[in-house]
Scaffold this motif. Structure first.
Motif, mmCIF file in Angstrom:
data_model
loop_
_atom_site.group_PDB
_atom_site.id
_atom_site.type_symbol
_atom_site.label_atom_id
_atom_site.label_comp_id
_atom_site.label_asym_id
_atom_site.label_seq_id
_atom_site.Cartn_x
_atom_site.Cartn_y
_atom_site.Cartn_z
ATOM 1 N N UNK A 82 0.178 -14.446 4.221
ATOM 2 C CA UNK A 82 1.382 -13.636 4.158
ATOM 3 C C UNK A 82 1.245 -12.547 3.124
ATOM 4 N N UNK A 83 2.161 -11.590 3.114
ATOM 5 C CA UNK A 83 2.105 -10.499 2.146
ATOM 6 C C UNK A 83 2.449 -10.991 0.748
ATOM 7 N N UNK A 84 2.230 -10.171 -0.281
ATOM 8 C CA UNK A 84 2.601 -10.564 -1.642
ATOM 9 C C UNK A 84 4.088 -10.922 -1.727
ATOM 10 N N UNK A 85 4.402 -11.964 -2.523
ATOM 11 C CA UNK A 85 5.784 -12.404 -2.786
ATOM 12 C C UNK A 85 6.460 -13.042 -1.578
ATOM 13 N N UNK A 86 5.690 -13.417 -0.549
ATOM 14 C CA UNK A 86 6.300 -14.054 0.625
ATOM 15 C C UNK A 86 6.508 -15.548 0.432
ATOM 16 N N UNK A 182 3.617 -16.246 6.736
ATOM 17 C CA UNK A 182 4.981 -15.946 6.311
ATOM 18 C C UNK A 182 5.226 -14.446 6.417
ATOM 19 N N UNK A 183 6.452 -14.070 6.785
ATOM 20 C CA UNK A 183 6.750 -12.642 6.863
ATOM 21 C C UNK A 183 8.181 -12.383 6.412
ATOM 22 N N UNK A 236 -0.075 -2.604 -1.896
ATOM 23 C CA UNK A 236 -0.575 -3.887 -1.393
ATOM 24 C C UNK A 236 0.039 -4.225 -0.034
ATOM 25 N N UNK A 237 1.328 -3.949 0.097
ATOM 26 C CA UNK A 237 1.994 -4.220 1.374
ATOM 27 C C UNK A 237 1.418 -3.348 2.478
#
Length: 501
Positions: A82-86, A182-183, A236-237
């Motif tokens: 998943x992306x950062x902070x997901x 995760x998204x 990053x995203x």
């Protein structure tokens, strides 16, 4: 739904499906392609002889050990992406806690190890250089070859991030059973990133808005992690969105997308359900479909629709007995007195007629859909002992009021044999309406007795067919058909073989 080019006799087809022979061959081929041995035959013999003592062959041995009698369940092999902070770290920790697996992340790989690979990776980090993908893959492979990961399973957090990393893992024999992705929207992720706080003692992650600890001592020691600035986070995203489609293509058959922008317990519950689910086999199979349900639940209609669309042989047990009597077969002559008197036909006679019909060439080649038998667990066991084992079982559920409404209002035209219903399909003319008759079986008292008999046996029969699908039959027949069809066209699910658990 494609049947084999040449029909397998029922016992052989059942054996192949239950023992997952197709999957066994797939895994053998996969290992050969990964390791590329000079002598494939010797390679396979060597691996088949080995036990779990040799960690260097962990992946292949684990598969074959999982088929042995001593293994109760397969160790999890999960990637959480998943992306950062997901919320990857939270999910990975939670999975490890509930599954007893080992969490593997970039941080754990570098913090717990003194090997040459770890030292090399730390050297890159100290020079503020990016650690090469190949080095990460080697670190992961070495860690996953340890005994704890082999026996307990692993949760790999945040890796792979791109296609190159995914290919490197696969070429090293690291193939996850489940990939959870995760998204959430970028706005949500950026907000989450700015509010993250870390407990330096427990390494638990909290959030100033969404997940603040209640313990004042924990609150005091929380620190802001060295996370990305909003600008770096946006970069990053962007990079994640550019790389993810390629990763999705590689893992699409085992990948599950889960919305991370919902209460944490809902996310964790969905993730756990996903990783506990058994994947379906891609093996070809001959459809053997069984419909069970109370009278009036629509089994006959759905069987006819499924048989027509997929060219299956439609077998209604009651009709089959009548045909045996009408054909004046030897078994039909034995069944005739029971049908004439309205008494139940003995199970041994029913099984003989069913076995003979289901072993016919059309059933073996095209497959079949059966309704009307079994009606209790004992009959189900007898059916199985006769090597008649369905690979799709459906239980139709219908409220008693709906059953009564459907059956008690049915009428038959004695001249044409046409069926009508006073509510759903009334007779087209007063003349036909006047001559309609009710079958004694559809009288309210008889319906109640038949439903009570079904209810007494339904629970035990459902327990016997533990992999069955459950159908809400109290809705439009086309909706019911679509649900049944969706379960039929999917590849057959893996089944646990009794005696090998």
């Amino acid at each position: 739904m494609d049947a084999p080019a040449r029909p397998w006799p029922p016992p052989l087809g059942t054996y192949a499906e239950e023992r997952e022979l197709f999957r066994l061959l797939q895994n053998m081929l996969k290992e050969l392609l990964i390791h590329k041995p000079n002598d494939p035959i010797e390679f396979m013999i060597d691996h088949l002889k080995q036990h779990n003592d040799d960690g260097s062959k962990w992946h292949f041995c684990e598969f074959f050990l999982s088929r042995s009698r001593s293994v109760k369940k397969k160790a999890p092999r999960v990637c959480v992406l998943g992306p950062p902070a997901s919320g990857k770290t939270t999910v990975a920790r939670w999975l490890c806690k509930h599954l007893g697996a080992i969490r593997i992340s970039r941080e754990t790989l570098l913090s717990k190890g003194i090997s040459a690979l770890v030292k090399e990776a730390k050297a890159y980090k100290e020079r503020n250089q990016e650690i090469p993908n190949e080095l990460w893959a080697n670190l992961i492979q070495k860690r996953l070859s340890n005994v704890d990961c082999i026996k307990q399973g692993w949760i790999l957090e945040g890796f792979p991030e791109n296609q190159e990393q995914a290919w490197m893992l696969q070429s090293s024999g690291i193939i996850p059973r489940h990939v959870v992705v995760l998204y959430a929207s970028d706005t949500v992720l950026i907000e989450r990133n700015s509010g993250k706080r870390l407990d330096p003692i427990t390494e638990e992650v909290y959030h100033t808005t969404f997940d603040w600890p209640t313990d004042p001592l924990v609150q005091q020691r929380l620190v802001k992690p060295e996370d990305l600035s909003e600008q770096d986070m946006s970069k990053k995203l962007l990079e994640y969105h550019r790389n993810f489609p390629e990763v999705f293509q590689i893992y699409q058959k085992v990948l599950k997308l889960i919305n991370a922008d919902q209460p944490s317990m809902d996310v964790l519950s969905q993730v756990l359900t996903c990783v506990r689910a058994r994947h379906r086999s891609a093996a070809p199979f001959t459809p053997r479909v069984l419909f069970c349900g109370p009278p009036g639940s629509g089994k006959s209609l759905q069987a006819a629709l499924i048989a027509q669309k997929y060219s299956l042989v439609n077998i209604c047990c009651g009709q089959l007995l009548k045909e045996a009597v009408a054909g004046k077969t030897k078994l039909g002559e034995l069944v005739k007195p029971y049908l004439d008197s309205g008494s139940p036909v003995p199970d041994n006679l029913v099984l003989k007629i069913l076995t003979e019909r289901l072993s016919a060439l059309d059933c073996m080649t095209s497959g079949w859909v059966l309704s009307g038998f079994p009606r209790d667990r004992g009959q189900g066991e007898q059916l199985q002992n006769s090597q008649i084992i369905p690979n799709r079982v459906f239980f139709f559920h219908l409220p008693h009021e709906s059953i009564m409404e459907r059956l008690s209002q049915r009428r038959v035209d004695p001249i044409t044999g046409e069926r009508y219903h006073s509510i759903f399909r009334p007779a087209p003319t007063p003349e036909i309406q006047a001559r309609l008759r009710q079958n004694p079986r559809d009288e309210e008292e008889n319906i109640k007795q038949r439903v009570e008999t079904y209810d007494r046996n339904a629970k035990d029969l459902e327990d016997f067919y533990e992999d069955a699908f459950y159908v809400n039959a109290d809705q439009d027949p086309h909706v019911v058909f679509e649900f049944i069809e969706s379960c039929l066209i999917k590849p057959i699910p893996f089944k646990k073989v009794k005696g090998l658990e």
